[in-house]
Motif scaffolding. Structure first.
Motif, mmCIF file in Angstrom:
data_model
loop_
_atom_site.group_PDB
_atom_site.id
_atom_site.type_symbol
_atom_site.label_atom_id
_atom_site.label_comp_id
_atom_site.label_asym_id
_atom_site.label_seq_id
_atom_site.Cartn_x
_atom_site.Cartn_y
_atom_site.Cartn_z
ATOM 1 N N GLN A 19 0.856 -1.202 0.000
ATOM 2 C CA GLN A 19 0.000 0.000 0.000
ATOM 3 C C GLN A 19 0.888 1.246 0.000
ATOM 4 O O GLN A 19 2.116 1.160 0.010
ATOM 5 N N ILE A 21 3.036 4.704 -0.349
ATOM 6 C CA ILE A 21 4.112 5.184 -1.219
ATOM 7 C C ILE A 21 4.831 4.014 -1.899
ATOM 8 O O ILE A 21 5.126 4.061 -3.090
ATOM 9 N N ARG A 45 -1.219 -10.055 1.799
ATOM 10 C CA ARG A 45 -1.251 -8.672 1.289
ATOM 11 C C ARG A 45 -0.222 -8.476 0.174
ATOM 12 O O ARG A 45 -0.454 -7.762 -0.795
ATOM 13 N N ASN A 93 11.534 0.887 1.932
ATOM 14 C CA ASN A 93 10.396 1.794 2.090
ATOM 15 C C ASN A 93 9.576 1.530 3.346
ATOM 16 O O ASN A 93 8.949 2.443 3.880
ATOM 17 N N TYR A 158 10.653 8.555 15.442
ATOM 18 C CA TYR A 158 10.551 8.598 13.980
ATOM 19 C C TYR A 158 11.675 9.482 13.428
ATOM 20 O O TYR A 158 12.393 9.092 12.499
ATOM 21 N N PHE A 191 2.970 13.794 2.202
ATOM 22 C CA PHE A 191 2.159 13.159 1.161
ATOM 23 C C PHE A 191 0.927 12.533 1.803
ATOM 24 O O PHE A 191 1.021 11.968 2.900
ATOM 25 N N THR A 193 -1.232 9.780 2.482
ATOM 26 C CA THR A 193 -1.266 8.305 2.425
ATOM 27 C C THR A 193 -1.961 7.790 3.690
ATOM 28 O O THR A 193 -2.368 8.584 4.549
#
Ligand code: NAP
Length: 254
Positions: A19, A21, A45, A93, A158, A191, A193
């Motif tokens: 899913q 990006i 998935r 990613n 993060y 972005f 998402t």
């Protein structure tokens, strides 16, 4: 010279690409000729996302493995190399976000963010790079963030993880460049998402974002494809250790 951006005959593994990006980058690289290996933490998935690419006329397979488990990663990469074929392009990613005030951050949540966002880049790249080194060719792209450079309240691990991914990009470049492996980063601005859905739906946050970003809007995920194709293709063969910000100018502005 005429094939600077072509990816025909190349195979790309993209972690966390069922899913968001990663999935969009899978479609973008496929449209430029690459065969895709979709990874997600669950096989179902990964298979479903690969099937969607196949339905669009592209070549794709799904591989479910947890990018934070060194043993699982080693087995999966060996299996892909032997059964599917050489991994020419790796996009690290997979990533997660957790939000708590710094002094209330649960230790287990801190560890999970660091493991998924940072340690996975080491674990997956370590295995893939061994095969790339033997072939003396490869492209590795690490998905960084604005938080590779900038702090923000409630997301300290993060930012710590994405700052580390920037330095992993440089460290890996320094060790792998002599094997004709290019290691670069893409740092997306904001972005829309799944990961950012809470922020997209928050009017105050969007108002802040429009004021803070010179382009005055959210990024459209498809706007990351150009950077990924460039850093996967011969056009970037002498670009190494670089982080390309795709952020509507945010990093340039105070
Ligand atoms: P997303 O929609 O939440 O997608 C992340 C994907 O990673 C999901 O498919 C998830 O699978 C997978 N994943 C999580 N843990 C995994 C693991 N241990 N092993 C394998 N796969 C795992 O997020 P996104 O917004 O597309 O973000 C993708 C990357 O871009 C992340 O590195 C993120 O930090 C970065 N980024 C995003 C933005 C933004 O604006 N969205 C901005 C800057 C940077 P499950 O859902 O099945 O768990």
């Amino acid at each position: 010279m005429e094939n600077l951006f072509g990816l025909a005959g190349k195979r790309a593994l993209i972690t966390g690409s069922a899913q968001g990006i990663g999935n969009l980058l899978a479609k973008g690289l496929a449209a430029h000729g690459a065969e895709i290996v979709i990874n997600d933490i669950t096989q179902a998935r990964a298979d479903e996302a690969a099937r969607m690419l196949v339905d669009m006329g592209y070549k794709a397979v799904g591989y479910g493995f947890d990018v934070t488990h060194g043993g699982e990663v080693e087995q999966a990469i060996a299996h892909i190399e032997q059964s599917v074929g050489a991994i020419d392009i790796l996009i690290n990613n997979a990533g997660i976000q957790r939000r708590y005030p710094f002094t209330e951050f649960p230790e287990a949540e801190w560890d999970r963010v660091i493991d998924v966002n940072q340690k996975s880049v080491f674990l997956v790249s370590k295995q893939v790079a061994k095969y790339m080194m033997a072939r003396r060719q490869g492209k590795i792209i690490n998905i960084c963030s604005m938080q590779s450079e900038l702090g923000r309240k409630t997301i300290t691990p993060y930012a710590a993880s994405k700052g580390a991914v920037k330095m992993l990009t440089r460290g890996m470049c320094v060790e792998l460049a002599e094997y004709n492996i290019q290691v670069n980063g893409i740092a997306p601005g904001y972005f829309a998402t799944e990961m950012t859905s809470a922020l997209v739906n928050d009017e105050n946050f969007s108002a802040w974002l429009y004021q803070r970003t010179p382009a005055a809007r959210w990024g459209r995920p498809e706007e990351l494809i150009g950077a990924a194709v460039y850093l996967s293709a011969p056009a970037s063969d002498f670009v190494n250790g670089h982080v390309l910000f795709v952020d509507g100018g945010m990093l340039a502005a105070v």
